[in-house]
Design an enzyme around this catalytic site. Structure first.
Site, PDB file in Angstrom:
ATOM      1  N   LYS A   1       0.829  -1.214   0.000  1.00  0.00           N
ATOM      2  CA  LYS A   1       0.000   0.000   0.000  1.00  0.00           C
ATOM      3  C   LYS A   1       0.862   1.261   0.000  1.00  0.00           C
ATOM      4  CE  LYS A   1      -3.293  -0.461   2.988  1.00  0.00           C
ATOM      5  NZ  LYS A   1      -4.039  -0.428   4.286  1.00  0.00           N
TER       6      LYS A   1
ATOM      7  N   LYS B   1       2.670  -3.815  10.901  1.00  0.00           N
ATOM      8  CA  LYS B   1       1.373  -3.912  11.562  1.00  0.00           C
ATOM      9  C   LYS B   1       1.590  -4.440  12.959  1.00  0.00           C
ATOM     10  CE  LYS B   1      -2.897  -3.382  10.006  1.00  0.00           C
ATOM     11  NZ  LYS B   1      -3.162  -2.406   8.964  1.00  0.00           N
TER      12      LYS B   1
HETATM   13  N1  GLU Z   1      -4.533   0.855   9.735  1.00  0.00           N
HETATM   14  C1  GLU Z   1      -4.644   1.647   8.541  1.00  0.00           C
HETATM   15  C2  GLU Z   1      -4.360   0.797   7.325  1.00  0.00           C
HETATM   16  O1  GLU Z   1      -4.526  -0.400   7.359  1.00  0.00           O
HETATM   17  C3  GLU Z   1      -3.816   2.915   8.609  1.00  0.00           C
HETATM   18  C4  GLU Z   1      -2.356   2.720   8.737  1.00  0.00           C
HETATM   19  C5  GLU Z   1      -1.588   4.029   8.986  1.00  0.00           C
HETATM   20  O2  GLU Z   1      -2.197   5.079   8.962  1.00  0.00           O
HETATM   21  O3  GLU Z   1      -0.382   3.919   9.194  1.00  0.00           O
HETATM   22  O4  GLU Z   1      -4.059   1.283   6.275  1.00  0.00           O
END
Ligand code: GLU
Length: 418
Positions: free
Chosen positions: A90, A102
């Protein structure tokens, strides 16, 4: 976790297809670091509960790793690893200077009091302090963790470091250095991707019907913003139930009630009827927006989906086997790594603001988000068309090429490859 294959098949498949170096294939085939911790929490009754927690840093070649922390009873190391891998893709797809990470704690937050939740949040940060930091790894909200939890986490980190470190966590409350627009960012980003898709299909918003599964921060904000933009929201659900109104319903008052503690199963709306949560997935709508958890659509219920397009607002809501079955039936799936990237993109803006001390207004945040997301979505769909790929395959290809270029420029960090 994507139960039917461990969630890594798409990465392996695209690595195979692309002309990338062996170094890249090896580096991306496993996580760089997986830390398991015990998270002790003193309960209100004086007893001690010790939960299992993890932080996985999948790959940091593009920058410090970035990704949320979730509190959920179903969290496992495998799930956190899948989610960290997806964050890597991403961030690269959005061209952010971040790798992917994560975190998660295996706990049911509904069973904790407010104070116990605060102790849990602080305890988890103490447990992972050594591997996070504004230039190392930057946590953020995810399932069951919002600004409140991020506030406790940034405070705990600052206490440990004996200095203010606002850029160590994003998704913070505004008074603690949060960014305008961060709370709505995931929903807003999903709407930008939907707009690009609709534009390419020659569809006007008012001709597009949408069912939204999951009415938390991402799904609720998406529903409200999409309805404001003219799309027709015909159904919404949470884990307690679903409301359906063929003529369309107004999600704003429902979302307000949901945020003050009501559940969809207990709510009503004009012209709407209660249906089962499974029935929502099978509605004959143009768009099925999945904004709850992983594996909402698996090989078992993929055949029930009647929507022409699935918008993945949650992470991993379509299992890999379901993804293949849907593609065969011509159901388009717009992938999580693109659709929900608005959240991490505004987290990036928050990180910049925290490091510079220059805080932006909501308009600037929203317009910068749009500027980033629209071309990325177009690029993904163009690439998919040009190379005969699904949108997910195209998103992975773009991201992996970027990561590969960095891996190949850096060498193996000991000796540059000749
Ligand atoms: N938990 C969100 C995601 O899965 C945001 C992650 C973030 O802002 O670092 O994209």
């Amino acid at each position: 976790m994507s139960k039917d294959n461990g969630g890594s098949s798409i990465l392996a498949e695209i690595l195979e297809r692309l002309d990338v170096s062996d170094d890249t294939r090896k580096m991306l085939s496993r996580a760089q670091r997986r830390l398991e911790v015990s998270v002790p929490v003193r309960r209100d009754d004086g007893t001690l509960s010790v939960y299992r927690g993890w932080r996985v840093q999948y790959n940091d070649v593009l920058g410090p790793t970035k990704g949320g922390i979730r509190f959920h009873p179903g969290v496992t190391l495998e799930e956190v690893t899948d989610l960290a891998r997806w964050m890597t893709i991403k961030c690269a797809l959005l061209n952010l200077p971040f790798g992917g990470a994560k975190g998660g704690v295996q706990v049911d937050p509904k069973e904790l009091s407010g104070q116990e939740k605060e102790r849990l949040s602080r305890s988890f940060i103490r447990a992972i302090t050594d591997i996070i930091g504004p230039d190392r790894d930057i946590p953020a909200p995810d399932v069951n963790t919002g600004p409140r939890v991020m506030g406790w986490m940034v405070d705990e980190y600052s206490i440990i470091k004996r200095q203010q470190v606002p850029a160590v966590v994003t998704g913070k409350p505004l008074p603690l250095g949060g960014s305008a627009g961060r709370v709505e960012a995931t929903g807003r980003g999903a709407l930008h991707v939907l707009d690009v898709w609709a534009g390419r299909q020659g569809k006007k918003p008012e001709d597009v019907t949408i069912a939204v599964q999951g009415f938390g921060n991402a799904g609720g904000n998406f529903a409200v913003l999409a309805q404001e933009a003219g799309y027709k929201i015909v159904a919404v659900s949470d884990s307690s139930g679903a409301l359906h109104a063929a003529e369309g319903l107004d999600p704003a008052p429902l979302f307000e009630k949901k945020q003050s503690g009501d559940t969809i199963g207990d709510l009503g709306a004009k012209g709407a009827e209660q249906i089962g949560t499974d029935a929502l997935l099978a509605l004959d709508v143009d768009v099925l927006a999945l904004a709850a958890l992983q594996d909402a659509v698996t090989e078992k219920n993929a055949g029930d989906v009647q929507a022409g397009m699935i918008l993945e607002i949650a992470n991993g809501p379509v299992s890999p086997k379901a993804d293949a079955a849907l593609a065969e039936r011509g159901v388009q799936v717009l992938p999580d790594v693109l659709v929900n990237a608005g959240g991490v993109t505004v987290s990036y803006f928050e990180w910049i603001q925290g490091r510079s001390g220059d805080y932006w207004g909501a308009e600037k945040v929203d317009s910068r988000l749009k500027e980033r997301m629209l071309p990325v979505a177009q690029h993904c769909f163009d690439r998919a068309e040009e190379d005969g790929l699904t949108a997910r395959q195209a998103a992975y290809a773009i991201a992996i090429e970027r990561i590969a270029a960095a891996i190949e420029s850096r060498g193996d960090s000991c000796y540059f490859r000749q």
